[in-house]
Enzyme design. Sequence first.
Site, PDB file in Angstrom:
ATOM      1  N   TYR A  17       0.799  -1.234   0.000  1.00 48.87           N
ATOM      2  CA  TYR A  17       0.000   0.000   0.000  1.00 48.87           C
ATOM      3  C   TYR A  17       0.825   1.274   0.000  1.00 48.87           C
ATOM      4  O   TYR A  17       0.536   2.193   0.774  1.00 48.87           O
ATOM      5  CB  TYR A  17      -0.926   0.045   1.230  1.00 48.87           C
ATOM      6  CG  TYR A  17      -1.865  -1.127   1.365  1.00 48.87           C
ATOM      7  CD1 TYR A  17      -2.693  -1.499   0.310  1.00 48.87           C
ATOM      8  CD2 TYR A  17      -1.949  -1.845   2.551  1.00 48.87           C
ATOM      9  CE1 TYR A  17      -3.566  -2.576   0.440  1.00 48.87           C
ATOM     10  CE2 TYR A  17      -2.826  -2.912   2.689  1.00 48.87           C
ATOM     11  CZ  TYR A  17      -3.630  -3.268   1.624  1.00 48.87           C
ATOM     12  OH  TYR A  17      -4.489  -4.313   1.749  1.00 48.87           O
ATOM     13  N   TYR A 145     -14.975  -3.100   1.512  1.00 50.21           N
ATOM     14  CA  TYR A 145     -13.642  -3.642   1.216  1.00 50.21           C
ATOM     15  C   TYR A 145     -13.641  -5.112   1.611  1.00 50.21           C
ATOM     16  O   TYR A 145     -14.035  -5.452   2.728  1.00 50.21           O
ATOM     17  CB  TYR A 145     -12.558  -2.891   2.001  1.00 50.21           C
ATOM     18  CG  TYR A 145     -11.213  -3.588   1.909  1.00 50.21           C
ATOM     19  CD1 TYR A 145     -10.379  -3.398   0.806  1.00 50.21           C
ATOM     20  CD2 TYR A 145     -10.794  -4.481   2.903  1.00 50.21           C
ATOM     21  CE1 TYR A 145      -9.166  -4.068   0.705  1.00 50.21           C
ATOM     22  CE2 TYR A 145      -9.585  -5.152   2.809  1.00 50.21           C
ATOM     23  CZ  TYR A 145      -8.778  -4.941   1.711  1.00 50.21           C
ATOM     24  OH  TYR A 145      -7.589  -5.621   1.606  1.00 50.21           O
ATOM     25  N   ASP A 239     -18.814 -10.821   5.772  1.00 46.12           N
ATOM     26  CA  ASP A 239     -17.356 -10.748   5.846  1.00 46.12           C
ATOM     27  C   ASP A 239     -17.011 -10.168   7.219  1.00 46.12           C
ATOM     28  O   ASP A 239     -16.992  -8.952   7.401  1.00 46.12           O
ATOM     29  CB  ASP A 239     -16.815  -9.878   4.709  1.00 46.12           C
ATOM     30  CG  ASP A 239     -15.310  -9.649   4.806  1.00 46.12           C
ATOM     31  OD1 ASP A 239     -14.710 -10.044   5.823  1.00 46.12           O
ATOM     32  OD2 ASP A 239     -14.739  -9.062   3.866  1.00 46.12           O
ATOM     33  N   LYS A 268      -7.949 -12.407  10.033  1.00 40.79           N
ATOM     34  CA  LYS A 268      -7.332 -11.473  10.975  1.00 40.79           C
ATOM     35  C   LYS A 268      -7.203 -12.047  12.405  1.00 40.79           C
ATOM     36  O   LYS A 268      -6.298 -12.818  12.642  1.00 40.79           O
ATOM     37  CB  LYS A 268      -8.088 -10.146  10.966  1.00 40.79           C
ATOM     38  CG  LYS A 268      -7.850  -9.380   9.655  1.00 40.79           C
ATOM     39  CD  LYS A 268      -8.087  -7.884   9.776  1.00 40.79           C
ATOM     40  CE  LYS A 268      -7.514  -7.145   8.599  1.00 40.79           C
ATOM     41  NZ  LYS A 268      -8.417  -7.008   7.449  1.00 40.79           N
TER      42      LYS A 268
HETATM   43  C1  PLP Z   1      -8.429  -7.399   6.027  1.00 38.79           C
HETATM   44  C2  PLP Z   1      -9.719  -7.714   5.396  1.00 38.79           C
HETATM   45  C3  PLP Z   1      -9.804  -8.629   4.327  1.00 38.79           C
HETATM   46  C4  PLP Z   1      -8.587  -9.260   3.698  1.00 38.79           C
HETATM   47  O1  PLP Z   1      -7.890 -10.072   4.575  1.00 38.79           O
HETATM   48  P1  PLP Z   1      -6.357 -10.426   4.230  1.00 38.79           P
HETATM   49  O2  PLP Z   1      -5.976 -11.393   5.299  1.00 38.79           O
HETATM   50  O3  PLP Z   1      -5.598  -9.139   4.276  1.00 38.79           O
HETATM   51  O4  PLP Z   1      -6.345 -11.043   2.875  1.00 38.79           O
HETATM   52  C5  PLP Z   1     -11.059  -8.904   3.825  1.00 38.79           C
HETATM   53  N1  PLP Z   1     -12.172  -8.339   4.332  1.00 38.79           N
HETATM   54  C6  PLP Z   1     -12.120  -7.470   5.352  1.00 38.79           C
HETATM   55  C7  PLP Z   1     -13.384  -6.898   5.887  1.00 38.79           C
HETATM   56  C8  PLP Z   1     -10.893  -7.111   5.904  1.00 38.79           C
HETATM   57  O5  PLP Z   1     -10.846  -6.215   6.906  1.00 38.79           O
END
Ligand code: PLP
Length: 419
Positions: A17, A145, A239, A268
């Site tokens: 980034y 996102y 998500d 995460k």
């Molecule tokens: C961080 C994130 C992702 C991507 O996860 P990575 O482990 O970085 O590939 C997808 N969706 C959301 C909501 C996120 O915060």
Amino acid sequence: MNGPWYEEGPSALWAPYCQMKTAPAPLPVVATRGCRITLADGRELIDGVASWWSACHGYNHPHILDRVQAQLSVMPHVMFGGLVHEPASVLARRLLAIAPGAMSRVFFSDSGSTAVEVALKIALQYHKNLGRSGRDRFVCFSDGYHGDTLGAMSVSDPEASMHRAFRDVVTKHLVVDLPRDSQAVRSLDAFLGANAGRIAGMIIEPLVQGAGGMRFHSAETLAAVRELASRHGILFIADEIATGFWRTGSRFACDQAAVVPDLLCLGKALTGGVIGMGATLATDAVFQAFLSDDPELALMHGPTFMANPLACAAANASLDLFETEPRAGQVSAIEATLREGLAECRRLPGVVDVRVKGAIGVVQLEPGIDVRAMRPRFIERGVWARPFKDIIYLTPSFVISQDELDRLTRAAREVVAGT
Ligand SMILES: *Cc1c(COP(=O)(O)O)cnc(C)c1O
């Protein structure tokens, strides 16, 4: 090999980034512990980000280290095709036990983005397997996102996101605004009614849109869009990669709206922020659509490092800590401190909003203010924070001390005030 590694001139690395031509050099870090990051020059920073809000128990929690080390000496990895192991089997059951509603299967992958890719593939094939052709688009939300891989990028906001450069390359999906009142819910209902025949799924970050700018929406909005998805036969993909595991004040953000998704993506904080891992959970109704005597109906996906035993061990240890340590109480205490500590920012020039949900504190600034330029000013104050877009945010580890958290909010006040 003369000086230390970080003094060896232009690095061999390509950093995330950033514009490599102009970005300041990344800070060399040599150790982490609790809520602290130790830099190579000996400085110690209080971490306001918890490594992209994954290190929910702080760094180097002895229980996680112990469980990962034990796993390391027995079986660091083994392929998952045709083989299965206890850490994965146990972890899957434990995730199903805490997931909203009655999810029935867990598909493990490497990261949040891959967990999203898997969810998108499952949703597309689900309709195909049921003989419904043409359902090949997703409904997604502005400011959303969902990750950096191509499929995940395609369901992220194509205009406002960092993936703008790819907006003409990725599959075009149906991007809509989150409906924030009953009028907007009715329009979205009509839109879905007119387009349902080509929609496979709807994907959302429940309650908090993270990388899109830490935008919040209400439990009512979340419940309303879930209801609309059900009404139109659209799979609902939550998500919770950022929001899961108590970040928003409940175990999952969906819990606050009593929403049960058809597919749930985790990442995460899943491993306590120790090792990369993603998980995609599916309901039994979704899973059943893949059962057949026809091999074509199978889910053809299988990462090399699927269900990596070290990652499973870390995730199991992280779940232990949620059971044995008072995380829910810590999150509500952090929420109260963030509210109090950031409230004053409201009166500062350039601030358009201050908002807090769970262990997420956000100060939103007027468009045009260079928030990235504020990064070094946090470091001068012994704080690790990464303002982006139009926001300064704090997403500390849940084990942060009162004193450390006060120092984070004080730094935010001072940096915003320009003092
Ligand atoms: C961080 C994130 C992702 C991507 O996860 P990575 O482990 O970085 O590939 C997808 N969706 C959301 C909501 C996120 O915060």
